[in-house]
Design an enzyme around this catalytic site. Structure first.
Site, PDB file in Angstrom:
ATOM      1  N   CYS A 134       0.813  -1.212   0.000  1.00 58.52           N
ATOM      2  CA  CYS A 134       0.000   0.000   0.000  1.00 58.52           C
ATOM      3  C   CYS A 134       0.849   1.265   0.000  1.00 58.52           C
ATOM      4  O   CYS A 134       0.341   2.356  -0.190  1.00 58.52           O
ATOM      5  CB  CYS A 134      -0.942   0.005   1.192  1.00 58.52           C
ATOM      6  SG  CYS A 134      -0.128  -0.263   2.753  1.00 58.52           S
ATOM      7  N   CYS A 140      -2.219  -2.460   9.071  1.00 60.82           N
ATOM      8  CA  CYS A 140      -1.808  -1.181   9.666  1.00 60.82           C
ATOM      9  C   CYS A 140      -1.367  -1.382  11.112  1.00 60.82           C
ATOM     10  O   CYS A 140      -0.401  -0.767  11.570  1.00 60.82           O
ATOM     11  CB  CYS A 140      -2.959  -0.176   9.643  1.00 60.82           C
ATOM     12  SG  CYS A 140      -3.503   0.236   7.986  1.00 60.82           S
TER      13      CYS A 140
END
Lengths: 218, 137
Positions: free
Chosen positions: B37, B107
């Site tokens: 990402c 994350c």
């Protein structure tokens, strides 16, 4: 090649069709294979002859064109539509080295690495971090960072060039050895390439908006 | 995607944004990133040499709301902890606290790895300094 050996019978005359697009006995169009290499009559290799692929593409486009089947049976009409669609997808994937490698890896079941941290080397991370900071200033209106962004873009382009050269030699090694660990190395380089490519595209977007701003504000 | 209230809170009012002097011997810096990402996260800790407790922590993250919230929360949690206590923070605790959806779990993994990397960096610096001091004496 075991790849080609499965026996399939011609839907029209019942002779073995051997996965070719046309029956050797009655010449009727067969149900097209969805395997891109087999579709082109190629062995599944990572390095391929681009000129030959292009030549085959135009030949097959002619041979499979739905207009040629208007007076044929509904089965062949249907197969020609399917074959034309596969032909276009297969050509788009096989002619692009990155897409081709992704296709081979997917067929071999080699998944993308987990987005686990530290699969990227620290030097690249530090560079990306600095780049993001410069981009932030740039968006905030600080034009003085533009040369730094342009230099970063050059560096990432150079990195992409190195990655592509690395891929090229790994492709050769895989074609010779068929070793799974080479596929794993290719996977790693492709992931890195995707990352670098994203950065280049991001920079291109930012640098382009800035020059349009400048052009319109004058 | 809908973010949870806690993610939004950390995103809108991130705690401890900024940086510490990475050349300070008491500071450990962790830099991590996700290739897919493109997120990059820098997390720094300032260790009190007397007590071995993390006295301050700062972060700077370029990424999505969940990545920012995860690192913001991580800096809050490490403050006041010893290094060993901080090493025990698990990404799953961050997931629970922020109610992160499955697609954003990476994350929290980044935040956990950033804590570990910062602590490792601090320990490496301390060991190097001790080795130097040993040689000098």
């Amino acid at each position: 090649m075991s790849h080609f050996r499965q026996t399939v019978e011609c839907w029209q005359c019942g002779h073995p069709a051997e996965h070719s697009l046309f029956c050797r006995y009655c010449d009727s169009l067969q149900r097209p294979t969805a395997d891109y290499f087999r579709f082109f009559g190629l062995e599944p290799r990572l390095k391929i002859d681009a000129a030959n692929l292009e030549k085959r593409f135009y030949e097959l486009s002619r041979l499979l064109h739905p207009d040629r089947y208007l007076r044929k049976s509904p089965t062949e009409q249907q197969y020609s539509l399917e074959a034309t669609a596969i032909l276009n997808d297969a050509y788009r994937v096989l002619r692009n080295p990155v897409a081709r490698a992704e296709y081979v890896l997917r067929q071999a079941g080699v998944e993308s690495l987990e987005p686990r941290a530290r699969t990227l080397d620290p030097a690249l991370l530090a560079e990306v971090f600095e780049l993001n900071e410069a981009l932030e200033e740039f968006r905030g209106g600080d034009r003085s960072v533009r040369p730094a962004l342009e230099q970063a873009r050059e560096r990432f382009l150079a990195q992409r060039g190195e990655i592509d050269a690395g891929l090229e030699s790994l492709f050769e090694r895989y074609d010779e050895s068929r070793a799974p660990n080479v596929l794993a190395e290719i996977r790693k380089l492709l992931d890195r390439r995707k990352y670098v490519q994203n950065l280049i595209e991001q920079l291109d977007r930012e640098l382009a908006t800035e020059s349009t701003d400048a052009a319109t504000s004058d | 995607m809908a973010y949870s209230d806690k993610v939004l809170d950390h995103y809108n009012n991130p705690r401890n944004v900024g940086s510490l002097d990475k050349n300070d011997p008491r500071v450990g810096t962790g830099m991590v990133g996700a290739p897919e990402c493109g997120d990059v996260m820098k997390l720094q800790i300032l260790v009190d040499e007397e007590t071995g407790v993390i006295a301050d922590a700062k972060f700077k993250t370029f990424g999505c709301g969940s990545a920012i919230a995860s690192s913001s929360l991580a800096t809050e949690w490490v403050k006041g902890k010893t290094l060993d206590e901080a090493l025990k923070i698990k990404n799953t605790e961050i997931v629970n606290e922020l109610a992160l959806p499955p697609v954003k779990i990476h994350c929290s993994v980044l935040a956990e790895d950033a804590i570990k990397a910062a602590i490792e960096d601090y320990k490496r610096k301390r060991a190097a300094r001790e080795a130097l001091a040993g040689k000098a004496s």
